[in-house]
Write a protein that holds these residues in place. Structure first.
Motif, PDB file in Angstrom:
ATOM      1  N   ASP A 305      -3.240  -2.699  18.281  1.00 19.81           N
ATOM      2  CA  ASP A 305      -2.260  -3.702  17.873  1.00 19.81           C
ATOM      3  C   ASP A 305      -0.861  -3.103  18.008  1.00 19.81           C
ATOM      4  O   ASP A 305      -0.696  -1.882  18.067  1.00 19.81           O
ATOM      5  CB  ASP A 305      -2.505  -4.166  16.438  1.00 19.81           C
ATOM      6  CG  ASP A 305      -1.838  -5.502  16.140  1.00 19.81           C
ATOM      7  OD1 ASP A 305      -1.264  -6.086  17.084  1.00 19.81           O
ATOM      8  OD2 ASP A 305      -1.888  -5.957  14.982  1.00 19.81           O
ATOM      9  N   VAL A 306       0.140  -3.976  18.060  1.00 16.49           N
ATOM     10  CA  VAL A 306       1.533  -3.586  18.239  1.00 16.49           C
ATOM     11  C   VAL A 306       2.320  -4.051  17.029  1.00 16.49           C
ATOM     12  O   VAL A 306       2.076  -5.146  16.490  1.00 16.49           O
ATOM     13  CB  VAL A 306       2.119  -4.181  19.533  1.00 16.49           C
ATOM     14  CG1 VAL A 306       3.533  -3.703  19.767  1.00 16.49           C
ATOM     15  CG2 VAL A 306       1.241  -3.847  20.720  1.00 16.49           C
ATOM     16  N   SER A 307       3.262  -3.225  16.565  1.00 15.86           N
ATOM     17  CA  SER A 307       4.072  -3.569  15.407  1.00 15.86           C
ATOM     18  C   SER A 307       4.893  -4.823  15.689  1.00 15.86           C
ATOM     19  O   SER A 307       5.510  -4.953  16.749  1.00 15.86           O
ATOM     20  CB  SER A 307       4.991  -2.405  15.030  1.00 15.86           C
ATOM     21  OG  SER A 307       5.803  -2.040  16.123  1.00 15.86           O
ATOM     22  N   LYS A 308       4.876  -5.738  14.739  1.00 11.03           N
ATOM     23  CA  LYS A 308       5.573  -7.008  14.920  1.00 11.03           C
ATOM     24  C   LYS A 308       7.065  -6.896  14.679  1.00 11.03           C
ATOM     25  O   LYS A 308       7.843  -7.737  15.146  1.00 11.03           O
ATOM     26  CB  LYS A 308       5.010  -8.065  13.965  1.00 11.03           C
ATOM     27  CG  LYS A 308       3.747  -8.763  14.430  1.00 11.03           C
ATOM     28  CD  LYS A 308       2.512  -7.910  14.298  1.00 11.03           C
ATOM     29  CE  LYS A 308       1.242  -8.680  14.601  1.00 11.03           C
ATOM     30  NZ  LYS A 308       0.038  -7.824  14.506  1.00 11.03           N
ATOM     31  N   THR A 309       7.518  -5.894  13.916  1.00 14.47           N
ATOM     32  CA  THR A 309       8.925  -5.827  13.530  1.00 14.47           C
ATOM     33  C   THR A 309       9.790  -5.229  14.637  1.00 14.47           C
ATOM     34  O   THR A 309      10.760  -5.838  15.079  1.00 14.47           O
ATOM     35  CB  THR A 309       9.062  -4.996  12.255  1.00 14.47           C
ATOM     36  OG1 THR A 309       8.444  -3.711  12.467  1.00 14.47           O
ATOM     37  CG2 THR A 309       8.377  -5.692  11.096  1.00 14.47           C
ATOM     38  N   ASP A 310       9.449  -4.013  15.099  1.00 19.36           N
ATOM     39  CA  ASP A 310      10.255  -3.390  16.150  1.00 19.36           C
ATOM     40  C   ASP A 310       9.604  -3.485  17.520  1.00 19.36           C
ATOM     41  O   ASP A 310      10.279  -3.469  18.534  1.00 19.36           O
ATOM     42  CB  ASP A 310      10.540  -1.929  15.822  1.00 19.36           C
ATOM     43  CG  ASP A 310       9.287  -1.167  15.400  1.00 19.36           C
ATOM     44  OD1 ASP A 310       8.184  -1.652  15.718  1.00 19.36           O
ATOM     45  OD2 ASP A 310       9.425  -0.117  14.774  1.00 19.36           O
ATOM     46  N   LEU A 350      -1.923  -5.162  12.367  1.00 17.25           N
ATOM     47  CA  LEU A 350      -0.693  -4.948  11.604  1.00 17.25           C
ATOM     48  C   LEU A 350      -0.229  -6.251  10.974  1.00 17.25           C
ATOM     49  O   LEU A 350      -0.301  -7.325  11.589  1.00 17.25           O
ATOM     50  CB  LEU A 350       0.406  -4.398  12.512  1.00 17.25           C
ATOM     51  CG  LEU A 350       0.259  -2.926  12.900  1.00 17.25           C
ATOM     52  CD1 LEU A 350       1.093  -2.629  14.131  1.00 17.25           C
ATOM     53  CD2 LEU A 350       0.664  -2.022  11.766  1.00 17.25           C
ATOM     54  N   HIS A 351       0.240  -6.147   9.730  1.00 16.33           N
ATOM     55  CA  HIS A 351       0.737  -7.314   9.013  1.00 16.33           C
ATOM     56  C   HIS A 351       1.977  -7.861   9.719  1.00 16.33           C
ATOM     57  O   HIS A 351       2.815  -7.088  10.202  1.00 16.33           O
ATOM     58  CB  HIS A 351       1.060  -6.945   7.568  1.00 16.33           C
ATOM     59  CG  HIS A 351       1.222  -8.119   6.662  1.00 16.33           C
ATOM     60  ND1 HIS A 351       2.407  -8.815   6.557  1.00 16.33           N
ATOM     61  CD2 HIS A 351       0.346  -8.731   5.820  1.00 16.33           C
ATOM     62  CE1 HIS A 351       2.260  -9.795   5.685  1.00 16.33           C
ATOM     63  NE2 HIS A 351       1.027  -9.775   5.223  1.00 16.33           N
ATOM     64  N   SER A 353       4.718  -9.175   8.595  1.00 18.06           N
ATOM     65  CA  SER A 353       6.025  -8.981   7.967  1.00 18.06           C
ATOM     66  C   SER A 353       6.071  -7.809   6.998  1.00 18.06           C
ATOM     67  O   SER A 353       7.155  -7.257   6.781  1.00 18.06           O
ATOM     68  CB  SER A 353       6.443 -10.261   7.219  1.00 18.06           C
ATOM     69  OG  SER A 353       5.464 -10.617   6.251  1.00 18.06           O
ATOM     70  N   LEU A 354       4.960  -7.399   6.412  1.00 17.72           N
ATOM     71  CA  LEU A 354       4.944  -6.316   5.434  1.00 17.72           C
ATOM     72  C   LEU A 354       4.491  -5.018   6.080  1.00 17.72           C
ATOM     73  O   LEU A 354       3.820  -5.038   7.116  1.00 17.72           O
ATOM     74  CB  LEU A 354       4.016  -6.672   4.265  1.00 17.72           C
ATOM     75  CG  LEU A 354       4.415  -7.885   3.420  1.00 17.72           C
ATOM     76  CD1 LEU A 354       3.344  -8.191   2.381  1.00 17.72           C
ATOM     77  CD2 LEU A 354       5.756  -7.658   2.748  1.00 17.72           C
ATOM     78  N   PRO A 355       4.821  -3.879   5.488  1.00 18.07           N
ATOM     79  CA  PRO A 355       4.379  -2.581   6.045  1.00 18.07           C
ATOM     80  C   PRO A 355       2.932  -2.270   5.702  1.00 18.07           C
ATOM     81  O   PRO A 355       2.625  -1.272   5.051  1.00 18.07           O
ATOM     82  CB  PRO A 355       5.361  -1.591   5.403  1.00 18.07           C
ATOM     83  CG  PRO A 355       5.726  -2.210   4.104  1.00 18.07           C
ATOM     84  CD  PRO A 355       5.754  -3.696   4.347  1.00 18.07           C
ATOM     85  N   LEU A 356       2.027  -3.126   6.119  1.00 13.15           N
ATOM     86  CA  LEU A 356       0.598  -2.985   5.857  1.00 13.15           C
ATOM     87  C   LEU A 356      -0.161  -3.019   7.171  1.00 13.15           C
ATOM     88  O   LEU A 356       0.244  -3.692   8.123  1.00 13.15           O
ATOM     89  CB  LEU A 356       0.087  -4.105   4.935  1.00 13.15           C
ATOM     90  CG  LEU A 356       0.699  -4.200   3.538  1.00 13.15           C
ATOM     91  CD1 LEU A 356       0.156  -5.427   2.820  1.00 13.15           C
ATOM     92  CD2 LEU A 356       0.424  -2.944   2.734  1.00 13.15           C
ATOM     93  N   ILE A 357      -1.279  -2.311   7.210  1.00 11.37           N
ATOM     94  CA  ILE A 357      -2.156  -2.309   8.372  1.00 11.37           C
ATOM     95  C   ILE A 357      -3.590  -2.447   7.875  1.00 11.37           C
ATOM     96  O   ILE A 357      -3.991  -1.823   6.893  1.00 11.37           O
ATOM     97  CB  ILE A 357      -1.977  -1.021   9.207  1.00 11.37           C
ATOM     98  CG1 ILE A 357      -2.858  -1.070  10.449  1.00 11.37           C
ATOM     99  CG2 ILE A 357      -2.229   0.220   8.389  1.00 11.37           C
ATOM    100  CD1 ILE A 357      -2.623   0.089  11.408  1.00 11.37           C
ATOM    101  N   GLY A 358      -4.340  -3.311   8.521  1.00 16.80           N
ATOM    102  CA  GLY A 358      -5.751  -3.491   8.206  1.00 16.80           C
ATOM    103  C   GLY A 358      -6.621  -2.798   9.234  1.00 16.80           C
ATOM    104  O   GLY A 358      -6.347  -2.868  10.438  1.00 16.80           O
ATOM    105  N   THR A 359      -7.672  -2.123   8.767  1.00 15.17           N
ATOM    106  CA  THR A 359      -8.594  -1.413   9.654  1.00 15.17           C
ATOM    107  C   THR A 359     -10.019  -1.843   9.346  1.00 15.17           C
ATOM    108  O   THR A 359     -10.382  -2.054   8.180  1.00 15.17           O
ATOM    109  CB  THR A 359      -8.468   0.112   9.500  1.00 15.17           C
ATOM    110  OG1 THR A 359      -8.779   0.480   8.139  1.00 15.17           O
ATOM    111  CG2 THR A 359      -7.076   0.582   9.846  1.00 15.17           C
ATOM    112  N   ALA A 360     -10.812  -1.973  10.394  1.00 15.35           N
ATOM    113  CA  ALA A 360     -12.244  -2.251  10.286  1.00 15.35           C
ATOM    114  C   ALA A 360     -12.999  -1.062  10.845  1.00 15.35           C
ATOM    115  O   ALA A 360     -12.689  -0.592  11.945  1.00 15.35           O
ATOM    116  CB  ALA A 360     -12.615  -3.528  11.039  1.00 15.35           C
ATOM    117  N   SER A 361     -13.968  -0.563  10.106  1.00 13.63           N
ATOM    118  CA  SER A 361     -14.682   0.646  10.509  1.00 13.63           C
ATOM    119  C   SER A 361     -16.179   0.394  10.491  1.00 13.63           C
ATOM    120  O   SER A 361     -16.679  -0.503   9.801  1.00 13.63           O
ATOM    121  CB  SER A 361     -14.342   1.814   9.582  1.00 13.63           C
ATOM    122  OG  SER A 361     -14.667   1.498   8.243  1.00 13.63           O
TER     123      SER A 361
END
Length: 472
Positions: A305-310, A350-351, A353-361
């Motif tokens: 995934d790619v960061s949505k903010t920058d 990646l969320h 708008s917030l500095p959160l990241i979700g991972t599935a393992s």
């Protein structure tokens, strides 16, 4: 927002020494006995999670698992959550509560959120899924009920299932990937009315062979559709007439994900049984701009995934349990162990708008049948005695550690506020001379004092820009 004000920008502090902090996890729903009622029992290899995706409004997280169940987890968020996330002594991660479970009859191949999904508008809260021997199905994210279906039939009028699905950026078109072709559906017209895009021409033996495993669409350049197949290739199609623009050949395994970044300027591709993560410039597709390496040796889909903010940080999972971070601007690998788990990280999201990241393992752990046979016999064999392996030998097989869970991590970050520049005051335009002013004045008029200039309207002072408040 007032004119001249600027919202705070989110920036990630990612380097080789930074690590993420776990704030939420969900593992009970994927453990043995925690499956949805009526769902099939998990396979012998375990009930691993198959990717995850944040909702476009960031209120919930969608994932699927090996027990053929789609789950939606709500993100707890109030005024005190941000302070708790950023507190290093915040304690152990809390459990995510499953808000919705949708049971499928067969395994789920792919799923996608409606791009304009908003929890404040219940009619927009829906997602698409494609499963084996079933049409495309749109589900209500509030009630879990089936809204509509999009079907595709073969030449002999048999129902065929899709392997991948994607929405157009405007949400009006649905693209579904099948074997050597792509079907185009109108989102507002469910049914079997479709348009077909062929990815392979048998007469000319050109194009892409194999199953269309991944899709992505961008509205730039008049609309471009990226198509990835298990035939080790990816291609670009023009959305206006669906003509093929180019074919990208670099991977040694089947392409499992394609993704446009930087407003459609770059295309990222990843494959199975291939450790290459390629970055292509769509304006010059002769060779990849960057080639990054990650651990992928199985047929499992490992997403990125790619960061949505920058937009210049790329986060990717890997088979060795690490979350890798790359810099899209200079092509460097920023961190190789940003997040480290004991099992494969197959999904990263990646969320918005917030500095959160979700991972599935998780992955399928199939035990060695010879070891199970020895355990049933109840004792060591002569082969074990001859081996005479010492404790801690390098050749001793490592114990398999299953880690089937969904996790949410807090990323190191900071907010920056750009001070708005005051608007320059417009200068009054000089008044042109009138005819009477251009005539030579008489002696009497010259003796009089010069006329006073006409009064100008009072100029408005520029509004003071409002200072945006930073998040606590």
């Amino acid at each position: 927002m007032n004119e001249g004000s600027t919202a705070p920008a989110l920036n990630f502090d990612v380097d080789g020494a930074s690590v993420a902090r776990e704030v939420y996890r969900a593992e009970r729903d994927f453990a043995e006995g925690g499956q949805a009622a009526g769902s099939r029992p998990p396979p012998r290899g375990g009930n691993c999670v198959k990717g995850c995706r944040w909702a476009p409004d960031g209120t919930c997280l969608l994932c699927c698992s090996e027990d053929n169940v789609s789950r939606v987890f709500n993100l707890p968020y109030d005024s005190s959550c941000y302070a708790k996330w950023t507190n290093p002594a915040g304690g152990a991660a809390e459990q995510l509560q499953c808000a919705l479970q949708v049971r499928h009859a067969e395994c789920v191949y792919d799923y996608a959120w409606y791009p304009f999904m908003s929890s404040s508008n219940p009619s927009s809260c829906c997602f698409l899924t494609t499963s084996r021997d079933h049409p495309l199905q749109m589900w209500d994210a509030y009630t879990g009920k089936l809204r509509c279906s999009y079907t595709a039939h073969s030449q002999v009028d048999e129902l065929t299932h899709a392997f991948s699905v994607a929405f157009s950026p405007d949400g009006n078109t649905i693209y579904a990937g099948y074997r050597q072709h792509v079907r185009v559906f109108a989102a507002a017209r469910p049914g079997r009315e479709t348009r077909t895009i062929s990815t392979y021409t048998r007469k000319k033996l050109t194009g892409q062979t194999g199953i269309v495993s991944s899709l992505d669409v961008t509205s730039e350049y008049g609309g471009v559709v990226a198509v990835g197949t298990y035939g080790h290739t990816a291609s670009l199609f023009a959305e206006q007439d669906y003509s093929r623009v180019c074919v990208l050949r670099q991977h040694t395994g089947g392409v499992t994900q394609v993704r446009f970044v930087e407003g459609g300027r770059f295309l990222l591709t990843g494959a199975r049984k291939d450790g290459q993560l390629c970055v292509w410039d769509v304006r010059q597709t002769t060779a990849p701009v960057h080639i990054w390496q990650r651990a992928v040796t199985t047929n499992q889909h490992i997403t990125f995934d790619v960061s949505k903010t920058d937009g210049h940080f790329v986060f990717s999972g890997s088979q060795d349990g690490n979350v890798l971070v790359y810099n899209l601007e200079d092509g460097s690998c920023v961190s190789k162990s940003f997040i480290h788990l004991s099992d494969t990280v197959n999904g990263v999201s990646l969320h918005p708008s917030l500095p959160l990241i979700g991972t599935a393992s998780g992955q399928r752990h199939i035990p060695d049948p010879s070891i199970r046979h020895i355990e049933r016999l109840g004792g060591a064999t002569a082969m074990d005695e001859d081996a005479d392996m010492e404790e801690g030998d390098e050749n001793e097989p490592a114990a398999l550690v299953c880690c089937n869970m969904l996790q949410v991590w807090m990323l190191p970050h900071h907010y920056t506020v750009a001070q708005p520049q005051p608007q320059p005051q417009p200068q009054p335009q000089p008044q042109p001379l009138t005819q009477t002013q251009q005539q030579p004045q008489s002696q009497e008029s010259q003796s009089q004092p010069p006329p006073q200039p006409q009064s100008q309207e009072p100029q408005e002072t520029p509004p003071q820009p409002s200072q945006p408040t930073l998040l606590a």
